[in-house]
Design a protein around this motif. Structure first.
Motif, PDB file in Angstrom:
ATOM      1  N   LYS A 156     -11.893  -7.415  -8.606  1.00  0.00           N
ATOM      2  CA  LYS A 156     -11.749  -5.986  -8.885  1.00  0.00           C
ATOM      3  C   LYS A 156     -13.114  -5.373  -9.216  1.00  0.00           C
ATOM      4  CE  LYS A 156      -9.290  -2.644 -11.778  1.00  0.00           C
ATOM      5  NZ  LYS A 156      -8.277  -2.460 -12.854  1.00  0.00           N
ATOM      6  N   GLY A 157     -13.431  -4.256  -8.562  1.00  0.00           N
ATOM      7  CA  GLY A 157     -14.701  -3.583  -8.784  1.00  0.00           C
ATOM      8  C   GLY A 157     -15.885  -4.297  -8.187  1.00  0.00           C
ATOM      9  N   ASP A 197      -3.277   0.621  -1.962  1.00  0.00           N
ATOM     10  CA  ASP A 197      -3.069  -0.438  -2.956  1.00  0.00           C
ATOM     11  C   ASP A 197      -4.390  -1.114  -3.340  1.00  0.00           C
ATOM     12  OD1 ASP A 197      -0.361   0.080  -2.819  1.00  0.00           O
ATOM     13  OD2 ASP A 197       0.090  -1.628  -1.521  1.00  0.00           O
ATOM     14  N   GLN A 198      -5.312  -1.148  -2.392  1.00  0.00           N
ATOM     15  CA  GLN A 198      -6.598  -1.812  -2.619  1.00  0.00           C
ATOM     16  C   GLN A 198      -7.577  -0.959  -3.403  1.00  0.00           C
ATOM     17  OE1 GLN A 198      -9.345  -1.730   0.546  1.00  0.00           O
ATOM     18  NE2 GLN A 198     -10.209  -3.756   0.202  1.00  0.00           N
ATOM     19  N   ARG A 199      -7.376   0.344  -3.427  1.00  0.00           N
ATOM     20  CA  ARG A 199      -8.349   1.271  -3.996  1.00  0.00           C
ATOM     21  C   ARG A 199      -8.855   0.868  -5.392  1.00  0.00           C
ATOM     22  NH1 ARG A 199     -10.556   6.236  -1.821  1.00  0.00           N
ATOM     23  NH2 ARG A 199     -10.870   6.598  -4.015  1.00  0.00           N
ATOM     24  N   PRO A 200      -7.997   0.412  -6.313  1.00  0.00           N
ATOM     25  CA  PRO A 200      -8.502   0.050  -7.637  1.00  0.00           C
ATOM     26  C   PRO A 200      -9.484  -1.123  -7.634  1.00  0.00           C
ATOM     27  CG  PRO A 200      -6.127   0.390  -7.694  1.00  0.00           C
ATOM     28  CD  PRO A 200      -6.528   0.351  -6.248  1.00  0.00           C
ATOM     29  N   LEU A 201      -9.490  -1.899  -6.567  1.00  0.00           N
ATOM     30  CA  LEU A 201     -10.390  -3.045  -6.490  1.00  0.00           C
ATOM     31  C   LEU A 201     -11.739  -2.679  -5.889  1.00  0.00           C
ATOM     32  CD1 LEU A 201      -7.919  -5.744  -5.078  1.00  0.00           C
ATOM     33  CD2 LEU A 201      -8.224  -5.010  -7.444  1.00  0.00           C
ATOM     34  N   ALA A 345      -8.012  10.238  -0.589  1.00  0.00           N
ATOM     35  CA  ALA A 345      -7.520  11.116  -1.658  1.00  0.00           C
ATOM     36  C   ALA A 345      -6.736  10.345  -2.721  1.00  0.00           C
ATOM     37  CB  ALA A 345      -6.646  12.215  -1.060  1.00  0.00           C
ATOM     38  N   ALA A 346      -6.390   9.112  -2.441  1.00  0.00           N
ATOM     39  CA  ALA A 346      -5.580   8.330  -3.383  1.00  0.00           C
ATOM     40  C   ALA A 346      -6.381   7.992  -4.640  1.00  0.00           C
ATOM     41  CB  ALA A 346      -5.095   7.048  -2.707  1.00  0.00           C
ATOM     42  N   PRO A 347      -5.725   7.917  -5.810  1.00  0.00           N
ATOM     43  CA  PRO A 347      -6.457   7.529  -7.028  1.00  0.00           C
ATOM     44  C   PRO A 347      -6.978   6.119  -6.927  1.00  0.00           C
ATOM     45  CG  PRO A 347      -4.069   7.542  -7.406  1.00  0.00           C
ATOM     46  CD  PRO A 347      -4.300   8.145  -6.054  1.00  0.00           C
ATOM     47  N   ASN A 348      -8.160   5.870  -7.518  1.00  0.00           N
ATOM     48  CA  ASN A 348      -8.755   4.538  -7.433  1.00  0.00           C
ATOM     49  C   ASN A 348      -8.601   3.735  -8.706  1.00  0.00           C
ATOM     50  OD1 ASN A 348     -10.507   5.885  -9.064  1.00  0.00           O
ATOM     51  ND2 ASN A 348     -12.321   5.610  -7.780  1.00  0.00           N
TER      52      ASN A 348
END
Length: 350
Positions: A156-157, A197-201, A345-348
Motif C-alpha cells: 500500500k502506497g 479497488d486498487q486506488r488506496p494502494l 475521480a474515485a477516492p484514493n
C-alpha cells in the motif's frame, strides 16, 4: 570619422542580418518526449544541408488532434500502432516510397506488415517494446509474475501506476483474462472496479516521473514501458522487470509522413537516415528502447544493459504469453474515456 564609424556599424549589422537568415531547406519533425539523440538531428542537418525544426508532443492523442486540425506542416511524426491505424482511417498519412528508404531492408520481418498497417504502406518501425512491472528486489522477496501483485495490500502506497487510459485499463483487463482491445462494456466495468479497488494502494499515477522515482527507490512497484525499465535498471541494480503471465501490450512506434508535409522527399531521407545502422545505434543507446533494426541489434547484443527481458525478451518468452497490440477502438473510445474518468475521480483512501 563619425560617418565612417556609422558605415562600419551598418555593414556589420547587414552582415549579421544576412547570417541570421537561414536559407536551408527545413524539415519539421514532431516527436514525443526525449525520444531521440539530439546529436542525430545535428548529423542529419550537416549531411543534408538542412535545418530540422524539432517539436514535442505529450501523447499520441495530442499529436493526432493537432495534425487532424490542419494548419501544421509536420513532415515526420512518430505515432504508436493504434494511432497509426486511426490516422490511416482518417486519411492523414502519405504512402511511403520505399525506393527512397533502402534502409528498410534492416527492419526485422517481425515488425513489418502488422495489423495496423498490413501492407506496410505508411510506416517504418522506430522502436518497439512491452509494458510490464518494474519492482525493487531489495523490498520484494517473493517471485513477481502476475499483475495481481499491484493489488497486494502489503505494498500500500508503494505502487506507481501509469497515467494512461489504455495502459492502466490494459493491466486490469489482462488480470481479468480479457482482451485489452475489448468492446464489451461489462468487461470494461469490471476493469474499472478493479482499478477503483486498487486506488488506496497507489502512490501516484505518473508518466515520465516514474523514471527518477524508481531510480531513487521511491516505490517498490511500477507499471512501466520496457525502455524506461532498461534505463532504470541500468541506474539502479535493485530493480528488475517482468512481463506478467496474464500477458501485456507489445507495441511498435513508427515513423510516418503526415499529409501536412511540405518537404516529402527530405522526409523520406530522414526516415531512411534514422534506420541507418550507426544512427539507429545512437538512438537506441540514448533512449534504451528496443530497436527493430537487425544490424543495430547485433551491435548492442553484447552490451550488459541489453541483457534483460525489458530490452531483449526472447521469442520463446513472448510466444508463451498472451500478448496483444493496441488497436484503434473507433467510436468506442468514448466508453474508454468515460470509464477512465470514473477511475481517476474515485477516492484514493479506504
Amino acid at each position: 570619422m563619425k560617418k565612417g564609424l556609422m558605415m562600419f556599424v551598418a555593414s556589420i549589422a547587414l552582415l549579421l542580418s544576412a547570417c541570421s537568415r537561414d536559407t536551408r531547406e527545413k524539415l519539421y519533425v514532431y516527436n514525443v518526449g526525449e525520444y531521440i539523440d539530439r546529436e542525430v538531428l545535428n548529423l542529419f542537418e550537416e549531411e543534408f544541408n538542412c535545418k530540422v525544426i524539432y517539436e514535442l508532443y505529450d501523447s499520441n492523442e495530442t499529436m493526432y488532434q493537432k495534425i487532424k486540425a490542419g494548419g501544421t506542416n509536420y513532415d515526420v511524426a512518430f505515432p504508436s500502432d493504434y494511432m497509426v491505424e486511426k490516422m490511416i482511417k482518417d486519411d492523414l498519412l502519405i504512402p511511403l516510397d520505399y525506393d527512397l528508404i533502402p534502409n528498410f531492408q534492416y527492419i526485422d520481418e517481425r515488425y513489418k506488415n502488422l495489423p495496423y498497417d498490413p501492407e506496410n504502406s505508411y510506416t517504418v518501425p522506430y522502436f518497439w517494446g512491452t509494458v510490464g512491472i518494474l519492482y525493487d528486489q531489495s523490498v520484494i522477496k517473493e517471485p513477481v509474475d502476475s499483475w495481481s501483485v499491484l493489488w497486494d495490500d502489503a505494498y500500500k502506497g508503494n505502487v506507481f501506476m501509469y497515467d494512461s487510459q489504455r495502459d492502466s485499463l490494459m493491466v486490469a483487463l489482462k488480470l481479468l483474462g480479457y482482451s485489452m482491445n475489448t468492446h464489451d462494456i461489462e468487461e470494461l466495468e469490471e476493469a474499472k472496479q478493479l482499478l477503483i479497488d486498487q486506488r488506496p494502494l497507489v502512490y501516484a499515477y505518473v508518466t515520465d516521473q516514474v523514471i527518477d522515482n524508481m531510480i531513487a527507490g521511491n516505490a517498490a512497484l511500477a507499471v512501466v514501458y520496457s525502455g524506461d525499465a532498461t534505463y532504470i535498471m541500468d541506474e539502479n541494480e535493485n530493480m528488475n522487470y517482468v512481463i506478467p503471465k496474464e500477458g501485456s501490450n507489445i507495441w511498435v512506434d513508427s515513423m510516418v509522413i503526415p499529409k501536412t508535409a511540405q518537404n516529402v522527399e527530405l522526409a523520406h531521407e530522414f526516415i531512411n537516415f534514422m534506420q541507418r545502422p550507426d544512427i539507429a545505434l545512437m538512438n537506441t543507446e540514448y533512449v534504451m528502447y528496443s530497436t527493430p533494426n537487425t544490424e543495430t541489434l547485433k551491435m548492442v547484443a553484447d552490451q550488459e544493459w541489453t541483457q534483460n527481458d525489458a530490452y531483449s525478451p526472447s521469442e520463446e518468452l513472448l510466444a508463451t504469453l498472451p500478448m496483444e497490440t493496441f488497436r484503434d477502438p473507433g467510436e468506442f473510445i468514448k466508453q474508454y474515456d468515460d470509464i477512465w474518468t470514473q477511475v481517476l475521480a474515485a477516492p484514493n483512501r479506504k
